[in-house]
Write a protein that holds these residues in place. Structure first.
Motif, mmCIF file in Angstrom:
data_model
loop_
_atom_site.group_PDB
_atom_site.id
_atom_site.type_symbol
_atom_site.label_atom_id
_atom_site.label_comp_id
_atom_site.label_asym_id
_atom_site.label_seq_id
_atom_site.Cartn_x
_atom_site.Cartn_y
_atom_site.Cartn_z
ATOM 1 N N LEU A 3 0.860 -1.176 0.000
ATOM 2 C CA LEU A 3 0.000 0.000 0.000
ATOM 3 C C LEU A 3 0.896 1.225 0.000
ATOM 4 O O LEU A 3 1.882 1.273 0.734
ATOM 5 C CB LEU A 3 -0.875 0.060 1.251
ATOM 6 N N VAL A 45 1.007 5.038 1.079
ATOM 7 C CA VAL A 45 0.254 5.885 2.001
ATOM 8 C C VAL A 45 0.903 7.263 2.066
ATOM 9 O O VAL A 45 2.131 7.381 2.156
ATOM 10 C CB VAL A 45 0.236 5.284 3.424
ATOM 11 N N ARG A 74 0.023 11.580 3.505
ATOM 12 C CA ARG A 74 -0.881 12.580 4.076
ATOM 13 C C ARG A 74 -0.479 13.950 3.559
ATOM 14 O O ARG A 74 0.713 14.215 3.342
ATOM 15 C CB ARG A 74 -0.800 12.565 5.606
ATOM 16 N N ASP A 113 3.539 13.558 5.089
ATOM 17 C CA ASP A 113 3.995 12.240 5.529
ATOM 18 C C ASP A 113 3.883 11.255 4.368
ATOM 19 O O ASP A 113 2.902 11.308 3.620
ATOM 20 C CB ASP A 113 3.112 11.771 6.702
ATOM 21 N N LYS A 153 -15.579 10.146 0.629
ATOM 22 C CA LYS A 153 -14.404 9.371 0.210
ATOM 23 C C LYS A 153 -14.303 9.389 -1.317
ATOM 24 O O LYS A 153 -15.318 9.215 -1.991
ATOM 25 C CB LYS A 153 -14.581 7.939 0.714
ATOM 26 N N TYR A 158 -4.901 2.217 -7.775
ATOM 27 C CA TYR A 158 -6.280 2.506 -7.393
ATOM 28 C C TYR A 158 -6.168 3.325 -6.110
ATOM 29 O O TYR A 158 -5.652 2.843 -5.104
ATOM 30 C CB TYR A 158 -7.048 1.204 -7.152
ATOM 31 N N THR A 197 -7.533 5.904 -3.001
ATOM 32 C CA THR A 197 -8.647 6.328 -2.152
ATOM 33 C C THR A 197 -8.153 7.497 -1.320
ATOM 34 O O THR A 197 -7.060 7.447 -0.759
ATOM 35 C CB THR A 197 -9.091 5.195 -1.206
ATOM 36 N N VAL A 198 -8.953 8.552 -1.258
ATOM 37 C CA VAL A 198 -8.560 9.737 -0.484
ATOM 38 C C VAL A 198 -9.708 10.108 0.450
ATOM 39 O O VAL A 198 -10.870 10.098 0.039
ATOM 40 C CB VAL A 198 -8.246 10.930 -1.416
ATOM 41 N N ILE A 199 -9.353 10.422 1.699
ATOM 42 C CA ILE A 199 -10.376 10.896 2.645
ATOM 43 C C ILE A 199 -9.844 12.127 3.374
ATOM 44 O O ILE A 199 -8.634 12.343 3.478
ATOM 45 C CB ILE A 199 -10.773 9.835 3.696
ATOM 46 N N ASN A 204 -9.124 14.142 6.772
ATOM 47 C CA ASN A 204 -8.845 13.846 8.192
ATOM 48 C C ASN A 204 -9.656 14.843 9.019
ATOM 49 O O ASN A 204 -9.411 16.054 8.932
ATOM 50 C CB ASN A 204 -7.363 14.021 8.500
ATOM 51 N N ILE A 205 -10.587 14.336 9.782
ATOM 52 C CA ILE A 205 -11.464 15.231 10.547
ATOM 53 C C ILE A 205 -11.128 15.114 12.029
ATOM 54 O O ILE A 205 -11.145 14.021 12.597
ATOM 55 C CB ILE A 205 -12.941 14.880 10.279
ATOM 56 N N ARG A 206 -10.755 16.229 12.628
ATOM 57 C CA ARG A 206 -10.406 16.257 14.053
ATOM 58 C C ARG A 206 -11.248 17.340 14.725
ATOM 59 O O ARG A 206 -11.200 18.499 14.299
ATOM 60 C CB ARG A 206 -8.923 16.580 14.244
ATOM 61 N N THR A 256 -5.758 12.047 3.835
ATOM 62 C CA THR A 256 -4.973 10.805 3.760
ATOM 63 C C THR A 256 -5.283 10.121 2.440
ATOM 64 O O THR A 256 -6.448 10.011 2.056
ATOM 65 C CB THR A 256 -5.333 9.857 4.922
ATOM 66 N N VAL A 302 -4.480 6.570 0.195
ATOM 67 C CA VAL A 302 -3.944 5.209 0.170
ATOM 68 C C VAL A 302 -4.091 4.680 -1.249
ATOM 69 O O VAL A 302 -5.174 4.770 -1.832
ATOM 70 C CB VAL A 302 -4.705 4.286 1.151
ATOM 71 N N ARG A 353 -3.341 1.444 -4.009
ATOM 72 C CA ARG A 353 -3.029 0.023 -4.080
ATOM 73 C C ARG A 353 -2.954 -0.426 -5.539
ATOM 74 O O ARG A 353 -3.362 0.307 -6.438
ATOM 75 C CB ARG A 353 -4.054 -0.775 -3.295
#
Lengths: 156, 248
Positions: free
Chosen positions: A42, A44, A46, A55, A101, A119, A121-123, A125-127, A135, A137, A139
């Motif tokens: 994977l 990864v 950020r 990162d 997403k 492929y 995927t992005v989301i 980051n909710i704080r 973030t 990821v 693959r």
């Protein structure tokens, strides 16, 4: 961001000048050399709210062919390949900024001008209720999906 | 008050006594009564969590997501020498050498361990395989997955890497991994629930110094842990974001 240089590119290449959404420009050089993401890996990363890389994991570094210190603080579009339609990235950013997403097949550009399909995927980051960054990821993608995406992207 | 502690059911059965020894050690370390309850399945454990019967848990990454985001659990520590990786294996005599040789109708043997299932299904994507074009048999234990492969009742089996490595040598000789995940950033977490949150710092400091005395080191050995490493909220949130990106 620095222009890509022929010294980093093995063999023949094509040139493309990007005019990015933030007003900057960059000359990229690209070849037909594909690198496959090994099975089981994977990628990864950020970014902050402005899309600057904060990162990366070892697979990101290996596949991009950059050193880590060449990546941190750079815009994520350092990986953008000229054959990726801007519509795909517009859709990505509008989707994740709405806290949904995003999925998609992406052709990424390496430092050596080669490419790799993923492929992604992005989301967001909710704080504490606020978006603090994103973030991503990535693959390994199936060859069938890659072929379909290449055909589709040529029409966009 | 007696607090309830549980461990993700995907733990190695050989470590059952280790977890009871750990629980005894922890009660002395933090001067609280803690009852260890080990559930037989992820389903049973989730029901206990939903019923608020768990205050301390060594959770798999999938459950940690819901515990932190929905139940207000707080990360404390992770095992320093362990990340969660998955293996897809075949019978040693299978003609399948890599994922992309698999095709629709592939028979999968798997436990209900959600993070292993998720990681392995992701590894099948390059072959164009998904839930709709594969046939999955769910088993209660990893040894039963090995048996399915040995009897040719399944084409591929999903394993937690740690559990695969602890199968008997004779069993492993008859199997062959075709892919191993290399994710590196997904791991089990020790979490405290809101009712035990006031003890988080005490639990964390006790765990971090555990390897420094002979008793604590012995307990770690019984769990096959080298040491505990502190996990702060943002680190756990990062892993949870990662799990979110991977979830369907």
């Amino acid at each position: 961001m620095k222009n890509m240089t022929p010294d980093d590119i093995p063999g023949e290449y094509q040139e493309h000048m990007f005019n990015y959404h933030d007003g900057t420009q960059r000359k990229v050089l690209f070849t037909n050399i594909e690198t496959q993401l090994p099975e089981g890996r994977l990628i990864v990363s950020r970014t902050d709210l402005n899309g600057l890389i904060t990162d990366v994991n070892p697979s990101f570094i290996e596949m991009s062919a950059y050193h880590k210190d060449e990546l941190i603080g750079q815009p994520h579009y350092i990986l953008r390949h000229p054959e990726m339609p801007s519509a795909a990235f517009n859709d990505l950013w509008s989707t994740v900024k709405q806290r949904s997403k995003w999925h998609g097949y992406v052709k990424n550009l390496r430092k050596d001008g080669g490419f790799y399909w993923v492929y992604a995927t992005v989301i967001a980051n909710i704080r504490n209720g606020a978006i603090t960054g994103f973030t991503s990821v990535r693959r390994r993608a199936s060859r069938t999906k890659i072929d379909e995406s290449e055909t589709l992207y040529q029409t966009l | 008050m007696t607090y309830n502690f549980t461990v993700s059911p995907d733990f190695n059965p050989g470590h059952i006594s280790g977890w009871f020894i750990f629980n005894t050690w922890l009660q002395r370390a933090i001067n609280e009564e803690i009852h260890l309850e080990l559930y037989n399945s992820a389903h049973e454990q989730r029901k206990a969590i939903a019923d608020d019967q768990v205050e301390l848990i060594y959770a798999n990454p999938y459950d940690a997501t819901a515990l932190v985001r929905d139940k207000g659990f707080i990360p404390v520590a992770q095992a320093g020498n362990k990340t969660d990786e998955a293996i897809i294996a075949v019978n040693q005599e299978s003609p399948i050498l890599n994922i992309e040789q698999l095709s629709g109708g592939t028979r999968i043997s798997s436990t209900d361990d959600p993070d292993v299932r998720m990681m392995c299904m992701i590894m099948l994507e390059p072959a164009g395989l998904n839930k709709s074009n594969t046939i999955t048999t769910q088993r209660d234990a990893y040894i039963l997955i090995a048996k399915d492969l040995l009897k040719n009742d399944a084409d591929i089996g999903f394993f937690l890497e740690e559990t695969y490595s602890e199968l008997s040598e004779m069993t492993r000789k008859q199997l062959r991994p075709i892919v191993r995940s290399q994710i590196h950033v997904i791991h089990h977490l020790l979490l405290v629930g809101p009712q035990l949150a006031h003890k988080k710092d005490k639990i964390q400091s006790s765990l971090l110094s555990m390897a420094d005395d002979s008793k604590g080191a012995g307990v770690l050995k019984s769990l096959d842990f080298e040491r505990w490493v502190a996990v702060e909220q943002e680190e756990a949130e990062f892993m949870i974001d990662l799990m979110d990106t991977l979830a369907e």
